[in-house]
Design an enzyme around this catalytic site. Structure first.
Site, PDB file in Angstrom:
ATOM      1  N   HIS A 433       0.824  -1.207   0.000  1.00 22.07           N
ATOM      2  CA  HIS A 433       0.000   0.000   0.000  1.00 22.07           C
ATOM      3  C   HIS A 433       0.861   1.261   0.000  1.00 22.07           C
ATOM      4  O   HIS A 433       2.047   1.244   0.320  1.00 22.07           O
ATOM      5  CB  HIS A 433      -0.978   0.002   1.179  1.00 22.07           C
ATOM      6  CG  HIS A 433      -0.334   0.071   2.544  1.00 22.07           C
ATOM      7  ND1 HIS A 433       0.013   1.258   3.148  1.00 22.07           N
ATOM      8  CD2 HIS A 433       0.002  -0.904   3.422  1.00 22.07           C
ATOM      9  CE1 HIS A 433       0.545   1.021   4.337  1.00 22.07           C
ATOM     10  NE2 HIS A 433       0.550  -0.295   4.526  1.00 22.07           N
ATOM     11  N   CYS A 452       2.374  -5.036   6.965  1.00 19.72           N
ATOM     12  CA  CYS A 452       2.142  -4.792   5.545  1.00 19.72           C
ATOM     13  C   CYS A 452       3.328  -4.024   4.955  1.00 19.72           C
ATOM     14  O   CYS A 452       4.180  -3.512   5.673  1.00 19.72           O
ATOM     15  CB  CYS A 452       0.844  -4.031   5.334  1.00 19.72           C
ATOM     16  SG  CYS A 452      -0.617  -5.053   5.639  1.00 19.72           S
TER      17      CYS A 452
END
Length: 545
Positions: A433, A452
């Site tokens: 992301h 992440c």
């Protein structure tokens, strides 16, 4: 009388048939026993790779329980005979790196094990569990171990086209015991059947490091109190030049104490080899990296070579590779590099795990659905102190689960996922992301996330993934990223993602690279693979073995 003779002939034929059948079976058993690898009783609790051992009777019970055919049964016996019945996929501290590597390597749909789905769920649970402790006598662990070996035998049968290669892989892929560094160098030189190109490159560098060790290693450089720049004159620069020459980073003969123009390219190359900013400034961080002892660098190379044994074959077409310690994402088209991108990975305690996946969706202007762990540990304490915390951070409550509110952050400039995220479904809930915190990309060490992977240039990745979908032009992508309305886009041709952990490798420019062991995986592997106090004595001492 005729009937009596007929019965006698039938009886004799029956006895003869049974005798021949029994003889054939005995012959087969005898032949099978001849083909079995001898049990290696030199492996002990003191020198074994794993600190857990099986009872041979448990292996035989598993063979009977699963009704394995002779080929699989003998394969299982071979595997554990060669290991002196030590575990391959578990140690007392949980799954070994080989188990994790194999989990990514093999297409499980080919697995003929009747327990395939059960095994997959067990492995998923085990890889998500922190601080796992394992006992050899635990029935569940023992069965998982043996099921994994069954799967491994299936993999060998699918991958290698000769018995000789299968046996070699059975012996080589999973370490059996600890080695001294020189003996491990010797073993890796001899055992390279089916090795990857990356592995072969490292073999050459191990030989070079060993040769340097025979010459006396390399000199230590005094730590600078401040950075040295071009024009600096310091006694330590003399040793720095010798160190760069010893590593093959400089071919110059200058041994003066001056930082000359000729020295700068070698300094930049050294910085690049350690993942530091290549600005030509000799910093304490660079000197610290150069001062890591040669035997420790050899150990680092050998540990990473073990990981390279389990690297899956790279598919044709688009491919995304993520090396966690390098904080870098690499995009490839076949074997050709497309681009590289800086990333931020999980911090200690939220370690980004190693796995493979298929990137199949791009989400523009995403909501961030906060994990319940973050809600409990971080958000709720903030709400107690400040009732307006959610509104200030553009968050909203959308439900409740297990007594914990479900909270999400709206799309926009405050969103922790930035303006786009990229999904490759996995049990770890990890994805790529964007991020509003761009300043983190200016750091050399970029382990800051909750697991992440944050991207420096997310628009570039979106364009790469959607370039064969004409409607998604750079302008359309920019508009969707800034629309403030969440939009899911399917990638027409999902792209494989491979996330791995190399702290040492040879790059495309044939330069040996080193990175910090940010999660301690090297240290853990080395404790299993290397004898303690294993000094890197010159390999020539073992030439008579």
């Amino acid at each position: 009388m005729y009937r009596g003779m007929q019965k006698l002939i039938l009886l004799l034929l029956t006895i003869s048939t049974v005798f021949v059948a029994c003889s054939d079976e005995a012959g087969k058993d005898k032949q099978a026993k001849k083909e079995l690898l001898p049990r290696d009783r030199s492996i002990t609790a003191a020198n074994a790779y794993s600190d857990l051992f099986l009872d041979s009777n448990a292996v035989e019970a598993f063979i009977r329980e699963q009704q394995l055919n002779d080929t699989l049964a003998d394969g299982l016996r071979n595997f554990y005979n060669y290991r002196n019945y030590q575990y391959a996929w578990f140690a007392s501290d949980g799954l070994t790196e080989q188990a994790l590597g194999f989990r990514n390597l093999y297409d499980y749909n080919k697995d003929s094990s009747t327990n395939r789905k059960t095994l997959d769920k067990q492995l998923e649970a085990l890889t998500l569990e922190d601080d796992l402790r394992v006992a050899a006598n635990d029935a569940g662990t023992r069965k998982t171990e043996l099921l994994l070996t069954w799967r491994f035998l299936n993999y060998l049968g699918d991958t290698y086209n000769s018995d000789k290669k299968r046996i070699a892989a059975l012996q080589q892929l999973v370490p059996v015991k600890k080695y001294s560094i020189p003996d491990l160098v010797k073993r890796d030189k001899e055992e390279d059947d089916g090795a990857t190109e990356a592995y072969h490159r490292m073999q050459q560098r191990v030989a070079e490091l060993n040769e340097q060790q025979q010459k006396g290693g390399w000199p230590a450089i005094p730590a600078p109190k401040k950075s040295w720049k071009k024009g600096s004159r310091e006694a330590g620069i003399v040793l720095l030049k010798k160190r760069l020459q010893a590593a093959g980073l400089s071919t110059g003969k200058d041994t003066s104490a001056s930082y000359t123009d000729e020295l700068e390219p070698a300094v930049k190359q050294a910085q690049t080899s350690f993942g530091l900013k290549a600005d030509g400034i000799i910093t304490p961080a660079l000197v610290k990296a150069l001062n890591v002892p040669l035997e420790q660098r050899m150990e680092q190379v050998l540990v990473n070579m073990e990981r390279m044994r389990w690297m899956p074959a790279e598919p044709q077409g688009k491919l995304l590779l993520v090396n966690i310690p390098a904080f870098t994402l690499y995009a490839q088209e076949g074997n050709q590099p497309a681009f590289a991108m800086d990333i931020v990975v999980g911090k200690e305690g939220h370690s980004t795990v190693m796995f493979t996946g298929q990137l199949n969706q791009v989400v523009f202007s995403p909501y961030w659905n906060l994990p319940s762990s973050i809600v409990r540990k971080e958000v709720l304490p903030h709400i107690e102190k400040d009732k307006g915390y959610l509104a200030k951070n553009d968050m909203e409550v959308v439900g409740e689960e297990g007594g914990v509110p479900k909270i999400r952050q709206r799309p926009g400039n405050q969103n922790q996922l930035g303006k786009v995220k990229f999904l490759f479904p996995n049990s770890y809930n990890i994805y790529f992301h964007d991020t509003p915190f761009k300043e983190l990309f200016n750091k050399d060490n970029r382990a800051y996330s909750h697991g992440c992977i944050r991207l420096r240039e997310p628009a570039k990745l979106a364009q790469y993934l959607l370039q064969d979908q004409p409607q998604w032009t750079p302008t359309a992508i920019d508009s969707a990223m800034n629309s403030g309305k969440e939009k899911f886009v399917k990638v027409s041709n999902p792209v494989p993602v491979l996330i791995y952990y190399y702290t040492a490798w040879v790059d495309d420019n044939n330069q040996l690279q080193f990175r910090d062991d940010i999660y301690g995986h090297d240290k853990k592997m080395a404790s299993k693979l290397l004898l303690q106090n294993s000094a890197a004595q010159p390999l020539a001492m073992h030439s008579d073995r």
